[in-house]
Write a protein that holds these residues in place. Structure first.
Motif, PDB file in Angstrom:
ATOM      1  N   VAL A  29       0.841  -1.191   0.000  1.00 14.84           N
ATOM      2  CA  VAL A  29       0.000   0.000   0.000  1.00 14.84           C
ATOM      3  C   VAL A  29       0.881   1.247   0.000  1.00 14.84           C
ATOM      4  CG1 VAL A  29      -1.924  -1.125   1.202  1.00 14.84           C
ATOM      5  CG2 VAL A  29      -0.179   0.066   2.528  1.00 14.84           C
ATOM      6  N   THR A  30       0.326   2.334  -0.497  1.00 13.50           N
ATOM      7  CA  THR A  30       1.002   3.630  -0.503  1.00 13.50           C
ATOM      8  C   THR A  30       0.376   4.509   0.568  1.00 13.50           C
ATOM      9  OG1 THR A  30       1.499   3.495  -2.862  1.00 13.50           O
ATOM     10  CG2 THR A  30       1.490   5.692  -1.876  1.00 13.50           C
ATOM     11  N   TYR A  31       1.209   5.198   1.335  1.00 11.73           N
ATOM     12  CA  TYR A  31       0.741   6.103   2.389  1.00 11.73           C
ATOM     13  C   TYR A  31       1.198   7.503   2.023  1.00 11.73           C
ATOM     14  CZ  TYR A  31       0.129   7.851   7.246  1.00 11.73           C
ATOM     15  OH  TYR A  31      -0.249   8.549   8.378  1.00 11.73           O
ATOM     16  N   LYS A  32       0.241   8.394   1.765  1.00 14.12           N
ATOM     17  CA  LYS A  32       0.565   9.763   1.343  1.00 14.12           C
ATOM     18  C   LYS A  32       0.097  10.718   2.426  1.00 14.12           C
ATOM     19  CE  LYS A  32       0.286  12.657  -2.817  1.00 14.12           C
ATOM     20  NZ  LYS A  32       1.562  12.338  -3.461  1.00 14.12           N
ATOM     21  N   SER A  33       1.029  11.527   2.952  1.00 15.22           N
ATOM     22  CA  SER A  33       0.671  12.371   4.085  1.00 15.22           C
ATOM     23  C   SER A  33       1.089  13.824   3.906  1.00 15.22           C
ATOM     24  CB  SER A  33       1.290  11.814   5.365  1.00 15.22           C
ATOM     25  OG  SER A  33       0.957  12.606   6.476  1.00 15.22           O
ATOM     26  N   ALA A  34       2.397  14.097   3.923  1.00 16.38           N
ATOM     27  CA  ALA A  34       2.848  15.490   3.991  1.00 16.38           C
ATOM     28  C   ALA A  34       4.222  15.639   3.334  1.00 16.38           C
ATOM     29  CB  ALA A  34       2.908  15.927   5.450  1.00 16.38           C
ATOM     30  N   LYS A  35       4.764  16.860   3.420  1.00 16.07           N
ATOM     31  CA  LYS A  35       6.073  17.136   2.846  1.00 16.07           C
ATOM     32  C   LYS A  35       7.169  16.382   3.588  1.00 16.07           C
ATOM     33  CE  LYS A  35       5.036  21.825   1.198  1.00 16.07           C
ATOM     34  NZ  LYS A  35       5.395  23.257   1.319  1.00 16.07           N
ATOM     35  N   ALA A  36       8.171  15.929   2.849  1.00 12.76           N
ATOM     36  CA  ALA A  36       9.325  15.282   3.467  1.00 12.76           C
ATOM     37  C   ALA A  36       9.972  16.270   4.437  1.00 12.76           C
ATOM     38  CB  ALA A  36      10.326  14.853   2.402  1.00 12.76           C
ATOM     39  N   GLY A  37      10.371  15.757   5.594  1.00 11.29           N
ATOM     40  CA  GLY A  37      10.993  16.612   6.600  1.00 11.29           C
ATOM     41  C   GLY A  37      10.012  17.141   7.625  1.00 11.29           C
ATOM     42  N   SER A  38       8.713  17.027   7.347  1.00 12.88           N
ATOM     43  CA  SER A  38       7.701  17.484   8.303  1.00 12.88           C
ATOM     44  C   SER A  38       7.427  16.401   9.341  1.00 12.88           C
ATOM     45  CB  SER A  38       6.397  17.828   7.580  1.00 12.88           C
ATOM     46  OG  SER A  38       5.782  16.652   7.087  1.00 12.88           O
ATOM     47  N   SER A  39       6.797  16.808  10.443  1.00 11.81           N
ATOM     48  CA  SER A  39       6.475  15.836  11.497  1.00 11.81           C
ATOM     49  C   SER A  39       5.491  14.792  10.991  1.00 11.81           C
ATOM     50  CB  SER A  39       5.908  16.546  12.736  1.00 11.81           C
ATOM     51  OG  SER A  39       4.737  17.275  12.413  1.00 11.81           O
ATOM     52  N   TYR A  40       4.571  15.189  10.104  1.00 14.96           N
ATOM     53  CA  TYR A  40       3.575  14.235   9.618  1.00 14.96           C
ATOM     54  C   TYR A  40       4.177  13.242   8.627  1.00 14.96           C
ATOM     55  CZ  TYR A  40      -0.222  16.213  12.242  1.00 14.96           C
ATOM     56  OH  TYR A  40      -1.024  16.581  13.287  1.00 14.96           O
ATOM     57  N   TYR A  41       5.214  13.655   7.916  1.00 14.13           N
ATOM     58  CA  TYR A  41       5.938  12.703   7.063  1.00 14.13           C
ATOM     59  C   TYR A  41       6.638  11.673   7.948  1.00 14.13           C
ATOM     60  CZ  TYR A  41       8.864  10.911   3.264  1.00 14.13           C
ATOM     61  OH  TYR A  41       9.465  10.093   2.340  1.00 14.13           O
ATOM     62  N   GLN A  42       7.254  12.154   9.041  1.00 11.95           N
ATOM     63  CA  GLN A  42       7.921  11.253   9.973  1.00 11.95           C
ATOM     64  C   GLN A  42       6.927  10.283  10.605  1.00 11.95           C
ATOM     65  OE1 GLN A  42      11.044  10.611  10.537  1.00 11.95           O
ATOM     66  NE2 GLN A  42      10.589   9.105  12.138  1.00 11.95           N
ATOM     67  N   MET A  43       5.728  10.768  10.915  1.00 14.85           N
ATOM     68  CA  MET A  43       4.690   9.870  11.444  1.00 14.85           C
ATOM     69  C   MET A  43       4.371   8.763  10.450  1.00 14.85           C
ATOM     70  SD  MET A  43       1.940  12.500  13.078  1.00 14.85           S
ATOM     71  CE  MET A  43       2.515  13.913  14.010  1.00 14.85           C
ATOM     72  N   GLY A  44       4.333   9.130   9.159  1.00 13.35           N
ATOM     73  CA  GLY A  44       4.080   8.130   8.125  1.00 13.35           C
ATOM     74  C   GLY A  44       5.146   7.048   8.118  1.00 13.35           C
ATOM     75  N   VAL A  45       6.402   7.464   8.276  1.00 14.67           N
ATOM     76  CA  VAL A  45       7.503   6.495   8.352  1.00 14.67           C
ATOM     77  C   VAL A  45       7.295   5.558   9.537  1.00 14.67           C
ATOM     78  CG1 VAL A  45       9.993   6.251   8.742  1.00 14.67           C
ATOM     79  CG2 VAL A  45       9.135   8.043   7.203  1.00 14.67           C
ATOM     80  N   GLU A  46       6.880   6.126  10.663  1.00 12.06           N
ATOM     81  CA  GLU A  46       6.659   5.324  11.878  1.00 12.06           C
ATOM     82  C   GLU A  46       5.483   4.370  11.718  1.00 12.06           C
ATOM     83  OE1 GLU A  46       8.442   8.985  14.579  1.00 12.06           O
ATOM     84  OE2 GLU A  46       6.287   8.574  14.587  1.00 12.06           O
ATOM     85  N   VAL A  47       4.430   4.828  11.058  1.00  7.16           N
ATOM     86  CA  VAL A  47       3.284   3.948  10.795  1.00  7.16           C
ATOM     87  C   VAL A  47       3.712   2.796   9.891  1.00  7.16           C
ATOM     88  CG1 VAL A  47       1.036   3.774   9.648  1.00  7.16           C
ATOM     89  CG2 VAL A  47       1.503   5.701  11.156  1.00  7.16           C
ATOM     90  N   ALA A  48       4.474   3.112   8.855  1.00  3.21           N
ATOM     91  CA  ALA A  48       4.930   2.071   7.918  1.00  3.21           C
ATOM     92  C   ALA A  48       5.761   1.002   8.634  1.00  3.21           C
ATOM     93  CB  ALA A  48       5.733   2.705   6.786  1.00  3.21           C
ATOM     94  N   GLU A  49       6.656   1.455   9.507  1.00  2.00           N
ATOM     95  CA  GLU A  49       7.487   0.501  10.260  1.00  2.00           C
ATOM     96  C   GLU A  49       6.633  -0.357  11.180  1.00  2.00           C
ATOM     97  OE1 GLU A  49      10.220   3.140  12.171  1.00  2.00           O
ATOM     98  OE2 GLU A  49      11.548   3.297  10.415  1.00  2.00           O
ATOM     99  N   ALA A  50       5.639   0.264  11.818  1.00  2.00           N
ATOM    100  CA  ALA A  50       4.759  -0.460  12.737  1.00  2.00           C
ATOM    101  C   ALA A  50       3.909  -1.487  11.996  1.00  2.00           C
ATOM    102  CB  ALA A  50       3.855   0.524  13.478  1.00  2.00           C
ATOM    103  N   ILE A  51       3.413  -1.114  10.810  1.00  2.00           N
ATOM    104  CA  ILE A  51       2.583  -2.034  10.021  1.00  2.00           C
ATOM    105  C   ILE A  51       3.421  -3.226   9.550  1.00  2.00           C
ATOM    106  CG2 ILE A  51       1.268  -2.291   7.883  1.00  2.00           C
ATOM    107  CD1 ILE A  51      -0.226  -0.695  10.036  1.00  2.00           C
ATOM    108  N   LYS A  52       4.625  -2.954   9.103  1.00  2.00           N
ATOM    109  CA  LYS A  52       5.499  -4.050   8.652  1.00  2.00           C
ATOM    110  C   LYS A  52       5.811  -4.999   9.797  1.00  2.00           C
ATOM    111  CE  LYS A  52       9.964  -5.004   6.432  1.00  2.00           C
ATOM    112  NZ  LYS A  52      11.200  -4.413   5.866  1.00  2.00           N
ATOM    113  N   LYS A  53       6.147  -4.420  10.952  1.00  2.00           N
ATOM    114  CA  LYS A  53       6.475  -5.246  12.124  1.00  2.00           C
ATOM    115  C   LYS A  53       5.252  -6.024  12.610  1.00  2.00           C
ATOM    116  CE  LYS A  53       7.959  -4.857  16.961  1.00  2.00           C
ATOM    117  NZ  LYS A  53       8.271  -3.894  18.058  1.00  2.00           N
TER     118      LYS A  53
END
Length: 320
Positions: A29-53
């Protein structure tokens, strides 16, 4: 006889091969949230890691940079069942009604948008130095305030100054919000306004370097803003010994009915099961709890509804 044995062996081998392939199948799946470097982009990275784990790698989430929530919603028109995006519920409501930013841009696919789970809200912070003496909004009169430019926090902050009778009574500093901490420490400003998930990194930094008062609203002031109320617990920031009542712009992760129910179920279930672990490494996830479900004003995805019913969440009729 030999032919039968070979045939049986071949069939068995193929069956094992197909089973292994099925077991190793990935859902992407693709997760589209915010600009790279923003807190919401970082949240997306964290969600992706959590979903994979949490799914043992069975669901792989790719993070895609975005220019904002309007773009995220507009892309529903060309995306399929593998698309997850974030947006404020009010924006999705506007898309489905063809109002606001979506006036004249309606599309039948907007009616297929369905919510999965809430993520940290954009939370208003009015940060004043203790040296300024301001302990409430009336105390901001005569002070120099940094609002920043072009952001949700700047627009919202300006609106609140008008609502609370401070228009023309405060001096607005002409500087970038990225300089707020240093400007506060050096006495160039008396306070600044920012919006971000709590704990907001720039507020953490400011509170660690100078004594601050983070202003709390009254329930009446919250009602005046017509925004969702939110409480930042005591102890979130250095020197904060009481709860802070403020406002927020809820943000939610969405998919569409094109996503199959099982994928939506697994994404929602895994998000909530991994949230405690996520909170341990990124405190802003502590701000997500069952209470934020009330901010989802539209329908939930049927797969998400299945999880929420299993987990004992209370859902409104509108959400189902």
């Amino acid at each position: 006889m030999l032919h039968s044995i070979i045939k049986a062996t071949l069939a068995s081998t193929l069956a094992v091969g197909f089973a292994a392939t099925a077991a190793n199948a990935e859902t992407r799946v693709t997760y589209k949230s915010a600009k790279a470097g923003s807190s919401y982009y970082q949240m997306g990275v964290e969600v992706a890691e959590a979903i994979k784990k949490g799914t043992d790698g069975n669901i792989i989430m790719t993070i895609e940079e975005s220019q904002g929530s309007v773009q995220n919603v507009m892309e529903v028109r060309a995306r399929g069942g593998d698309y997850v995006f974030t947006a404020p519920p009010a924006l999705v409501d506007a898309a489905q009604a063809g109002t606001g930013a979506f006036e004249g841009k309606g599309n039948p696919k907007f009616s297929e948008i369905r919510a999965l789970f809430p993520i940290p809200s954009l939370t208003m912070h009015f940060v004043m130095s203790k040296a300024s003496g301001a302990q409430d909004f009336a105390g901001m009169a005569g002070k120099t305030i940094l609002l920043g430019k072009g952001s949700f926090g700047a627009t919202e902050g300006e609106k609140y100054l008008k609502l609370f009778g401070l228009e023309g009574k405060v001096k607005i500093a002409d500087a970038e919000l990225s300089n707020a901490g240093d400007a506060l420490k050096n006495g160039q400003i008396d306070g600044f306004v920012t919006a971000g998930s709590w704990p907001a990194p720039n507020v953490v930094e400011a509170a660690a370097s100078v004594d601050v008062n983070i202003l709390s609203m009254t329930p009446e002031q919250v009602a005046e803003t017509k925004r969702a109320g939110l409480t930042i617990p005591a102890g979130t920031y250095a020197g904060q010994d009481r709860d802070i009542l403020t406002t927020s712009l809820p943000v939610v992760a969405y998919a569409t009915t094109a996503m199959d129910d099982e994928t939506a179920y697994q994404l929602t279930k895994t998000f909530w099961e991994q949230k405690t672990t996520m909170s341990g490494s990124a405190p802003w996830w502590k701000g997500v709890d069952k209470s934020l479900m009330a901010n989802i004003i539209g329908k939930l995805h049927p797969g998400a509804v299945r999880y929420y019913k299993e987990a004992g969440f209370e859902l409104s009729e509108r959400q189902m």
